[in-house]
Motif scaffolding. Sequence first.
Motif, PDB file in Angstrom:
ATOM      1  N   VAL A   1       3.308  -9.791  -5.878  1.00 56.94           N
ATOM      2  CA  VAL A   1       3.084  -8.459  -5.319  1.00 56.94           C
ATOM      3  C   VAL A   1       2.036  -7.687  -6.113  1.00 56.94           C
ATOM      4  O   VAL A   1       2.087  -7.625  -7.341  1.00 56.94           O
ATOM      5  N   VAL A   2       1.097  -7.104  -5.364  1.00 59.49           N
ATOM      6  CA  VAL A   2       0.172  -6.111  -5.903  1.00 59.49           C
ATOM      7  C   VAL A   2       0.524  -4.791  -5.230  1.00 59.49           C
ATOM      8  O   VAL A   2       0.498  -4.692  -4.000  1.00 59.49           O
ATOM      9  N   GLY A   3       0.868  -3.789  -6.029  1.00 64.30           N
ATOM     10  CA  GLY A   3       1.246  -2.495  -5.489  1.00 64.30           C
ATOM     11  C   GLY A   3       0.251  -1.427  -5.895  1.00 64.30           C
ATOM     12  O   GLY A   3      -0.179  -1.383  -7.049  1.00 64.30           O
ATOM     13  N   VAL A   4      -0.137  -0.582  -4.942  1.00 68.01           N
ATOM     14  CA  VAL A   4      -1.046   0.517  -5.246  1.00 68.01           C
ATOM     15  C   VAL A   4      -0.405   1.830  -4.817  1.00 68.01           C
ATOM     16  O   VAL A   4       0.296   1.894  -3.799  1.00 68.01           O
ATOM     17  N   GLU A   5      -0.644   2.864  -5.605  1.00 69.51           N
ATOM     18  CA  GLU A   5       0.002   4.155  -5.367  1.00 69.51           C
ATOM     19  C   GLU A   5      -0.895   5.260  -5.927  1.00 69.51           C
ATOM     20  O   GLU A   5      -1.433   5.125  -7.027  1.00 69.51           O
ATOM     21  N   GLY A   6      -1.046   6.332  -5.164  1.00 68.95           N
ATOM     22  CA  GLY A   6      -1.882   7.436  -5.602  1.00 68.95           C
ATOM     23  C   GLY A   6      -1.195   8.421  -6.505  1.00 68.95           C
ATOM     24  O   GLY A   6      -1.856   9.214  -7.181  1.00 68.95           O
ATOM     25  N   SER A   7       0.124   8.411  -6.528  1.00 70.53           N
ATOM     26  CA  SER A   7       0.899   9.356  -7.320  1.00 70.53           C
ATOM     27  C   SER A   7       1.227   8.767  -8.681  1.00 70.53           C
ATOM     28  O   SER A   7       1.858   7.710  -8.775  1.00 70.53           O
ATOM     29  N   ALA A   8       0.836   9.479  -9.744  1.00 71.65           N
ATOM     30  CA  ALA A   8       1.156   9.020 -11.102  1.00 71.65           C
ATOM     31  C   ALA A   8       2.655   8.990 -11.323  1.00 71.65           C
ATOM     32  O   ALA A   8       3.183   8.090 -11.988  1.00 71.65           O
ATOM     33  N   GLU A   9       3.362   9.977 -10.757  1.00 66.31           N
ATOM     34  CA  GLU A   9       4.811  10.044 -10.937  1.00 66.31           C
ATOM     35  C   GLU A   9       5.497   8.852 -10.281  1.00 66.31           C
ATOM     36  O   GLU A   9       6.358   8.194 -10.889  1.00 66.31           O
ATOM     37  N   LEU A  10       5.117   8.540  -9.054  1.00 65.06           N
ATOM     38  CA  LEU A  10       5.745   7.419  -8.364  1.00 65.06           C
ATOM     39  C   LEU A  10       5.356   6.087  -8.995  1.00 65.06           C
ATOM     40  O   LEU A  10       6.179   5.173  -9.079  1.00 65.06           O
ATOM     41  N   LEU A  11       4.119   5.978  -9.451  1.00 65.13           N
ATOM     42  CA  LEU A  11       3.698   4.741 -10.087  1.00 65.13           C
ATOM     43  C   LEU A  11       4.500   4.487 -11.364  1.00 65.13           C
ATOM     44  O   LEU A  11       4.853   3.339 -11.668  1.00 65.13           O
ATOM     45  N   ALA A  12       4.815   5.547 -12.090  1.00 61.16           N
ATOM     46  CA  ALA A  12       5.641   5.391 -13.289  1.00 61.16           C
ATOM     47  C   ALA A  12       7.020   4.860 -12.924  1.00 61.16           C
ATOM     48  O   ALA A  12       7.573   3.986 -13.610  1.00 61.16           O
ATOM     49  N   HIS A  13       7.593   5.359 -11.839  1.00 66.06           N
ATOM     50  CA  HIS A  13       8.894   4.856 -11.386  1.00 66.06           C
ATOM     51  C   HIS A  13       8.790   3.392 -10.972  1.00 66.06           C
ATOM     52  O   HIS A  13       9.694   2.591 -11.247  1.00 66.06           O
ATOM     53  N   ALA A  14       7.693   3.043 -10.283  1.00 66.37           N
ATOM     54  CA  ALA A  14       7.508   1.661  -9.852  1.00 66.37           C
ATOM     55  C   ALA A  14       7.393   0.718 -11.049  1.00 66.37           C
ATOM     56  O   ALA A  14       7.943  -0.388 -11.042  1.00 66.37           O
ATOM     57  N   LYS A  15       6.712   1.166 -12.088  1.00 64.28           N
ATOM     58  CA  LYS A  15       6.563   0.319 -13.282  1.00 64.28           C
ATOM     59  C   LYS A  15       7.901   0.140 -13.991  1.00 64.28           C
ATOM     60  O   LYS A  15       8.187  -0.935 -14.538  1.00 64.28           O
ATOM     61  N   GLU A  16       8.728   1.179 -13.976  1.00 65.33           N
ATOM     62  CA  GLU A  16      10.064   1.044 -14.565  1.00 65.33           C
ATOM     63  C   GLU A  16      10.899   0.023 -13.790  1.00 65.33           C
ATOM     64  O   GLU A  16      11.677  -0.730 -14.370  1.00 65.33           O
ATOM     65  N   ARG A  17      10.702  -0.015 -12.485  1.00 65.47           N
ATOM     66  CA  ARG A  17      11.514  -0.893 -11.640  1.00 65.47           C
ATOM     67  C   ARG A  17      11.001  -2.339 -11.650  1.00 65.47           C
ATOM     68  O   ARG A  17      11.782  -3.280 -11.760  1.00 65.47           O
ATOM     69  N   ALA A  18       9.687  -2.505 -11.544  1.00 62.98           N
ATOM     70  CA  ALA A  18       9.124  -3.854 -11.403  1.00 62.98           C
ATOM     71  C   ALA A  18       8.644  -4.435 -12.722  1.00 62.98           C
ATOM     72  O   ALA A  18       8.483  -5.651 -12.831  1.00 62.98           O
TER      73      ALA A  18
ATOM     74  N   LEU B   1       0.834  -1.198   0.000  1.00 63.88           N
ATOM     75  CA  LEU B   1       0.000   0.000   0.000  1.00 63.88           C
ATOM     76  C   LEU B   1       0.869   1.249   0.000  1.00 63.88           C
ATOM     77  O   LEU B   1       1.669   1.449   0.909  1.00 63.88           O
ATOM     78  N   GLY B   2       0.676   2.097  -1.009  1.00 63.97           N
ATOM     79  CA  GLY B   2       1.548   3.261  -1.155  1.00 63.97           C
ATOM     80  C   GLY B   2       2.917   2.790  -1.587  1.00 63.97           C
ATOM     81  O   GLY B   2       3.923   3.075  -0.936  1.00 63.97           O
ATOM     82  N   CYS B   3       2.962   2.065  -2.709  1.00 67.79           N
ATOM     83  CA  CYS B   3       4.192   1.360  -3.101  1.00 67.79           C
ATOM     84  C   CYS B   3       5.299   2.297  -3.569  1.00 67.79           C
ATOM     85  O   CYS B   3       6.427   1.856  -3.793  1.00 67.79           O
ATOM     86  N   GLY B   4       4.992   3.590  -3.715  1.00 67.59           N
ATOM     87  CA  GLY B   4       6.039   4.546  -4.067  1.00 67.59           C
ATOM     88  C   GLY B   4       6.729   4.195  -5.365  1.00 67.59           C
ATOM     89  O   GLY B   4       6.096   3.859  -6.368  1.00 67.59           O
ATOM     90  N   ALA B   5       8.049   4.234  -5.326  1.00 72.85           N
ATOM     91  CA  ALA B   5       8.847   3.974  -6.525  1.00 72.85           C
ATOM     92  C   ALA B   5       9.096   2.496  -6.765  1.00 72.85           C
ATOM     93  O   ALA B   5       9.887   2.130  -7.631  1.00 72.85           O
ATOM     94  N   GLY B   6       8.455   1.622  -5.991  1.00 76.26           N
ATOM     95  CA  GLY B   6       8.542   0.189  -6.219  1.00 76.26           C
ATOM     96  C   GLY B   6       9.723  -0.506  -5.574  1.00 76.26           C
ATOM     97  O   GLY B   6       9.989  -1.671  -5.880  1.00 76.26           O
ATOM     98  N   LEU B   7      10.396   0.158  -4.649  1.00 73.74           N
ATOM     99  CA  LEU B   7      11.600  -0.424  -4.048  1.00 73.74           C
ATOM    100  C   LEU B   7      11.277  -1.592  -3.121  1.00 73.74           C
ATOM    101  O   LEU B   7      11.974  -2.611  -3.123  1.00 73.74           O
ATOM    102  N   TYR B   8      10.235  -1.472  -2.322  1.00 75.96           N
ATOM    103  CA  TYR B   8       9.827  -2.585  -1.456  1.00 75.96           C
ATOM    104  C   TYR B   8       9.262  -3.710  -2.310  1.00 75.96           C
ATOM    105  O   TYR B   8       9.543  -4.883  -2.069  1.00 75.96           O
ATOM    106  N   ALA B   9       8.452  -3.352  -3.308  1.00 76.17           N
ATOM    107  CA  ALA B   9       7.877  -4.361  -4.192  1.00 76.17           C
ATOM    108  C   ALA B   9       8.967  -5.157  -4.887  1.00 76.17           C
ATOM    109  O   ALA B   9       8.885  -6.394  -4.983  1.00 76.17           O
ATOM    110  N   GLU B  10      10.001  -4.479  -5.362  1.00 76.30           N
ATOM    111  CA  GLU B  10      11.101  -5.157  -6.036  1.00 76.30           C
ATOM    112  C   GLU B  10      11.784  -6.152  -5.096  1.00 76.30           C
ATOM    113  O   GLU B  10      12.072  -7.294  -5.481  1.00 76.30           O
ATOM    114  N   ALA B  11      12.028  -5.726  -3.855  1.00 68.56           N
ATOM    115  CA  ALA B  11      12.675  -6.609  -2.888  1.00 68.56           C
ATOM    116  C   ALA B  11      11.796  -7.812  -2.553  1.00 68.56           C
ATOM    117  O   ALA B  11      12.288  -8.937  -2.415  1.00 68.56           O
ATOM    118  N   LEU B  12      10.499  -7.594  -2.435  1.00 65.98           N
ATOM    119  CA  LEU B  12       9.589  -8.698  -2.140  1.00 65.98           C
ATOM    120  C   LEU B  12       9.491  -9.668  -3.309  1.00 65.98           C
ATOM    121  O   LEU B  12       9.412 -10.890  -3.115  1.00 65.98           O
TER     122      LEU B  12
END
Length: 231
Positions: free
Chosen positions: A66-83, A48-59
Amino acid sequence: MPRDTAYHGALGDAFAAHAATGAYNAYIDRPAMLDLAGDVSGQRVLDLGCGAGLYAEALLERGAAVVGVEGSAELLAHAKERAGERAELRRHDLELPLDFAADASFDMVLCALVIHHLRDRAGLLAEVFRVLKPGGRFLVSTTHPAADWKHFGDSYFSESWVDLHVRDGVPPIHFQRMTVEALLGELLDAGFTLERLVEPRPVPELEAIDPEAFAKLSVRPSFLAVRLRRR
């Protein structure tokens, strides 16, 4: 979507850059939360609030789905680049019900440095209880009340909404201060059982990279992290 819930615009991009290698995130909160998570192999985890995907990547690297949710379009874009396609990532306002998730559909829910931004915490906690399997784990980290007290310099018992300015040219971080009593009270009232509470210190790897930061952060609190169980 409320600007005080997610890190939008320039704040989202700045946080993504900082969280990857910054002392507070990379060497204090993230190691502590992953330690509390333990073995997640084969488990379904909601970030919840996965941010830039750093925790999701580690998990993901530890074998979780992993299911990640994020309210920020900017952070979600970073998370998608990472995961990439390895995680299911979706934009969602955490002030709203988790209507995409079925009852008892997750083994673990992780909520790292998010809960203090939310106005309807009771609503989110009820939703977390609903989507967790019986016996499932709930991991939460937040700012340490003593650190907030030292920084803002007023009453320790303040529950005010505050702005933390972290860098010139970047919007402040907006959050509500909570005492330990208030935080644990909300979590226990939501039906969870407390298993463990930690006040994370920096991991030894930080000393080799930034000995000054390691020395400073080793003697004063930054965050609280807890592991709870759904009854």
